[in-house]
Design a protein around this motif. Structure first.
Motif, PDB file in Angstrom:
ATOM      1  N   HIS A 245     -22.381  47.465 -12.514  1.00 19.19           N
ATOM      2  CA  HIS A 245     -22.751  47.340 -13.927  1.00 19.19           C
ATOM      3  C   HIS A 245     -21.642  46.615 -14.687  1.00 19.19           C
ATOM      4  CE1 HIS A 245     -23.429  49.478 -18.022  1.00 19.19           C
ATOM      5  NE2 HIS A 245     -24.101  48.339 -17.993  1.00 19.19           N
ATOM      6  N   PHE A 246     -20.408  46.997 -14.424  1.00 21.45           N
ATOM      7  CA  PHE A 246     -19.241  46.385 -15.062  1.00 21.45           C
ATOM      8  C   PHE A 246     -19.182  44.887 -14.737  1.00 21.45           C
ATOM      9  CE2 PHE A 246     -14.480  45.645 -14.520  1.00 21.45           C
ATOM     10  CZ  PHE A 246     -14.256  45.373 -15.857  1.00 21.45           C
ATOM     11  N   ILE A 247     -19.340  44.535 -13.479  1.00 23.40           N
ATOM     12  CA  ILE A 247     -19.260  43.131 -13.063  1.00 23.40           C
ATOM     13  C   ILE A 247     -20.376  42.315 -13.720  1.00 23.40           C
ATOM     14  CG2 ILE A 247     -19.509  41.575 -11.092  1.00 23.40           C
ATOM     15  CD1 ILE A 247     -18.129  43.769  -9.391  1.00 23.40           C
ATOM     16  N   HIS A 248     -21.584  42.869 -13.747  1.00 20.69           N
ATOM     17  CA  HIS A 248     -22.716  42.159 -14.347  1.00 20.69           C
ATOM     18  C   HIS A 248     -22.473  41.894 -15.825  1.00 20.69           C
ATOM     19  CE1 HIS A 248     -26.637  41.942 -16.447  1.00 20.69           C
ATOM     20  NE2 HIS A 248     -26.974  41.192 -15.406  1.00 20.69           N
ATOM     21  N   GLU A 249     -22.049  42.909 -16.573  1.00 19.34           N
ATOM     22  CA  GLU A 249     -21.795  42.747 -18.005  1.00 19.34           C
ATOM     23  C   GLU A 249     -20.645  41.770 -18.240  1.00 19.34           C
ATOM     24  OE1 GLU A 249     -23.404  45.069 -20.978  1.00 19.34           O
ATOM     25  OE2 GLU A 249     -24.574  43.965 -19.498  1.00 19.34           O
ATOM     26  N   PHE A 250     -19.598  41.872 -17.429  1.00 15.01           N
ATOM     27  CA  PHE A 250     -18.436  41.017 -17.600  1.00 15.01           C
ATOM     28  C   PHE A 250     -18.819  39.551 -17.390  1.00 15.01           C
ATOM     29  CE2 PHE A 250     -14.207  39.353 -17.234  1.00 15.01           C
ATOM     30  CZ  PHE A 250     -13.391  40.268 -17.878  1.00 15.01           C
ATOM     31  N   LYS A 251     -19.598  39.283 -16.357  1.00 11.44           N
ATOM     32  CA  LYS A 251     -20.008  37.907 -16.073  1.00 11.44           C
ATOM     33  C   LYS A 251     -20.969  37.394 -17.146  1.00 11.44           C
ATOM     34  CE  LYS A 251     -20.801  36.732 -11.754  1.00 11.44           C
ATOM     35  NZ  LYS A 251     -21.339  36.754 -10.366  1.00 11.44           N
ATOM     36  N   THR A 252     -21.818  38.270 -17.679  1.00  8.32           N
ATOM     37  CA  THR A 252     -22.743  37.872 -18.736  1.00  8.32           C
ATOM     38  C   THR A 252     -22.000  37.393 -19.971  1.00  8.32           C
ATOM     39  OG1 THR A 252     -24.467  39.410 -18.006  1.00  8.32           O
ATOM     40  CG2 THR A 252     -24.550  38.693 -20.302  1.00  8.32           C
ATOM     41  N   PHE A 253     -20.954  38.100 -20.361  1.00  9.33           N
ATOM     42  CA  PHE A 253     -20.267  37.810 -21.617  1.00  9.33           C
ATOM     43  C   PHE A 253     -19.057  36.885 -21.471  1.00  9.33           C
ATOM     44  CE2 PHE A 253     -22.060  42.114 -22.901  1.00  9.33           C
ATOM     45  CZ  PHE A 253     -23.098  41.553 -23.627  1.00  9.33           C
ATOM     46  N   SER A 254     -18.619  36.636 -20.240  1.00  8.74           N
ATOM     47  CA  SER A 254     -17.440  35.785 -20.045  1.00  8.74           C
ATOM     48  C   SER A 254     -17.681  34.600 -19.129  1.00  8.74           C
ATOM     49  CB  SER A 254     -16.275  36.609 -19.479  1.00  8.74           C
ATOM     50  OG  SER A 254     -16.489  36.912 -18.103  1.00  8.74           O
ATOM     51  N   GLY A 255     -18.715  34.694 -18.285  1.00  8.54           N
ATOM     52  CA  GLY A 255     -18.939  33.658 -17.284  1.00  8.54           C
ATOM     53  C   GLY A 255     -18.003  33.749 -16.102  1.00  8.54           C
ATOM     54  N   GLN A 256     -17.242  34.833 -16.006  1.00  9.04           N
ATOM     55  CA  GLN A 256     -16.265  35.010 -14.942  1.00  9.04           C
ATOM     56  C   GLN A 256     -16.427  36.379 -14.284  1.00  9.04           C
ATOM     57  OE1 GLN A 256     -12.639  34.448 -17.309  1.00  9.04           O
ATOM     58  NE2 GLN A 256     -12.272  32.549 -16.213  1.00  9.04           N
ATOM     59  N   HIS A 257     -16.007  36.470 -13.037  1.00  8.37           N
ATOM     60  CA  HIS A 257     -15.893  37.764 -12.383  1.00  8.37           C
ATOM     61  C   HIS A 257     -14.633  38.442 -12.923  1.00  8.37           C
ATOM     62  CE1 HIS A 257     -15.351  40.769  -9.232  1.00  8.37           C
ATOM     63  NE2 HIS A 257     -16.566  40.462  -8.769  1.00  8.37           N
ATOM     64  N   PRO A 258     -14.668  39.750 -13.152  1.00  8.89           N
ATOM     65  CA  PRO A 258     -13.466  40.415 -13.678  1.00  8.89           C
ATOM     66  C   PRO A 258     -12.225  40.220 -12.812  1.00  8.89           C
ATOM     67  CG  PRO A 258     -15.139  42.017 -12.998  1.00  8.89           C
ATOM     68  CD  PRO A 258     -15.795  40.687 -13.033  1.00  8.89           C
ATOM     69  N   LYS A 259     -12.393  40.048 -11.489  1.00 10.15           N
ATOM     70  CA  LYS A 259     -11.225  39.800 -10.636  1.00 10.15           C
ATOM     71  C   LYS A 259     -10.510  38.524 -11.051  1.00 10.15           C
ATOM     72  CE  LYS A 259     -12.466  42.205  -6.344  1.00 10.15           C
ATOM     73  NZ  LYS A 259     -12.784  42.025  -4.888  1.00 10.15           N
ATOM     74  N   GLU A 260     -11.285  37.503 -11.404  1.00  8.75           N
ATOM     75  CA  GLU A 260     -10.691  36.233 -11.833  1.00  8.75           C
ATOM     76  C   GLU A 260      -9.947  36.415 -13.146  1.00  8.75           C
ATOM     77  OE1 GLU A 260     -12.026  31.630 -12.912  1.00  8.75           O
ATOM     78  OE2 GLU A 260     -13.534  33.117 -12.320  1.00  8.75           O
ATOM     79  N   TYR A 261     -10.575  37.119 -14.090  1.00 10.24           N
ATOM     80  CA  TYR A 261      -9.946  37.335 -15.394  1.00 10.24           C
ATOM     81  C   TYR A 261      -8.644  38.115 -15.256  1.00 10.24           C
ATOM     82  CZ  TYR A 261      -9.186  39.137 -20.102  1.00 10.24           C
ATOM     83  OH  TYR A 261      -8.614  39.481 -21.312  1.00 10.24           O
ATOM     84  N   PHE A 262      -8.662  39.194 -14.510  1.00 10.03           N
ATOM     85  CA  PHE A 262      -7.484  40.060 -14.409  1.00 10.03           C
ATOM     86  C   PHE A 262      -6.438  39.530 -13.427  1.00 10.03           C
ATOM     87  CE2 PHE A 262     -10.538  43.044 -16.269  1.00 10.03           C
ATOM     88  CZ  PHE A 262      -9.747  43.595 -17.271  1.00 10.03           C
ATOM     89  N   SER A 263      -6.730  38.406 -12.775  1.00 11.67           N
ATOM     90  CA  SER A 263      -5.756  37.822 -11.844  1.00 11.67           C
ATOM     91  C   SER A 263      -4.574  37.191 -12.564  1.00 11.67           C
ATOM     92  CB  SER A 263      -6.442  36.759 -10.981  1.00 11.67           C
ATOM     93  OG  SER A 263      -6.751  35.600 -11.752  1.00 11.67           O
ATOM     94  N   GLY A 264      -4.754  36.886 -13.862  1.00 13.83           N
ATOM     95  CA  GLY A 264      -3.703  36.200 -14.606  1.00 13.83           C
ATOM     96  C   GLY A 264      -3.769  34.692 -14.466  1.00 13.83           C
ATOM     97  N   LYS A 265      -4.787  34.181 -13.772  1.00 11.00           N
ATOM     98  CA  LYS A 265      -4.920  32.733 -13.558  1.00 11.00           C
ATOM     99  C   LYS A 265      -6.164  32.178 -14.247  1.00 11.00           C
ATOM    100  CE  LYS A 265      -2.671  33.212  -9.047  1.00 11.00           C
ATOM    101  NZ  LYS A 265      -2.811  33.018  -7.572  1.00 11.00           N
TER     102      LYS A 265
END
Length: 269
Positions: free
Chosen positions: A240-260
């Motif tokens: 659920h978290f991954i789906h919502e995150f990708k919907t609103f950011s276009g990114q997987h949360p792993k990519e966002y939290f990677s710092g890159k």
């Protein structure tokens, strides 16, 4: 990269969350790409140095405004620039749009109208003053004077739905909206209509976006796993978290939290 925030004067604190400025010399890393996320709040934005191109989904670009309003948004956008830049922003509560400017928030949701389209000649004069200001402290004074004049002109009252919106923001989207609606002494239909006018979105969508922002703000907290962040922010499981995150950011949360990520450069300043 330099990122600054400034507090609004007390008389504006009910409508302005904070002022901000972002400055960067991109000469060593061309071009610079920035991704904006879905956001339940609105912003006034002034590009006082440089100007971004918006990268459209098909890979083409469109020149962004010099100054304008970014309404509450359920979508992400990508921008690119190949020159040094400076941006001054006013991060507004969503109800500041109708309260200060006399425009229902729903009319600018998912939109980025030019400042002149919103304010006419006053917008053109404001843009010129912001562009010519000596520094960001001066810009704070200029925009504060403009917003104070809006406050006097509109003389906004604060309906119960203002408190509901603030409660949802302060509770990071974990609020029981039906309970708050009942406390506002409005029927469900009246509540949803007023809520959308002042926030730009339905209560359900607005709450989802605010919860998503609570997850974004966990960036830099290396002591928590993605699963822990998901549960702490009210998601019932990681998918659920991954789906919502990708919907609103276009990114997987792993990519966002990677710092890159394109989205986090200013957070690392």
């Amino acid at each position: 990269m330099k990122y600054f925030t400034f507090k609004p004067p007390p008389v504006l604190a009910s409508f302005v969350r904070y002022y901000w400025a972002l400055e960067h010399d991109v000469s060593a890393e061309l071009p610079y790409v920035h991704r904006t996320m879905a956001d339940g709040c609105a912003e006034m934005i002034f590009h006082y140095k440089g100007r971004f191109d918006e990268v459209i989904e098909d890979g083409t670009t469109e020149l962004s405004f010099t100054s304008g309003v970014s309404g509450p948004s359920r979508r992400f956008r990508r921008f690119r620039i190949a020159e040094d830049f400076g941006i001054f922003g006013v991060y507004l509560y969503p109800f500041a749009i109708p309260a200060l400017f006399g425009i229902p928030s729903r009319e600018v949701s998912d939109q980025m109208p030019d400042i002149v389209n919103i304010f006419g000649n006053q917008g053109a004069e404001l843009e010129e003053k912001i562009m010519l200001a000596a520094d960001n402290v001066a810009r704070v004074e200029i925009i504060s004077g403009f917003l104070k004049a809006c406050l006097v002109r509109q003389q906004p009252h604060e309906p119960a739905v203002f408190s509901v919106i603030n409660r949802i923001i302060n509770d990071n989207g974990l609020t029981n909206v039906p309970d708050l609606a009942a406390q506002s002494f409005l029927s469900t239909r009246q509540f949803e209509r007023k809520f959308k006018a002042f926030s730009g979105f339905s209560p359900k969508l607005f709450t989802r976006i605010i919860r998503f922002h609570a997850a974004l703000n966990a960036y830099g907290d290396n002591g928590r796993s993605l699963t822990e962040i998901a549960y702490d922010c009210g998601y019932y499981d990681q998918s659920h978290f991954i789906h919502e995150f990708k919907t609103f950011s276009g990114q997987h949360p792993k990519e966002y939290f990677s710092g890159k990520s394109e989205s986090t450069g200013y957070r690392d300043v």
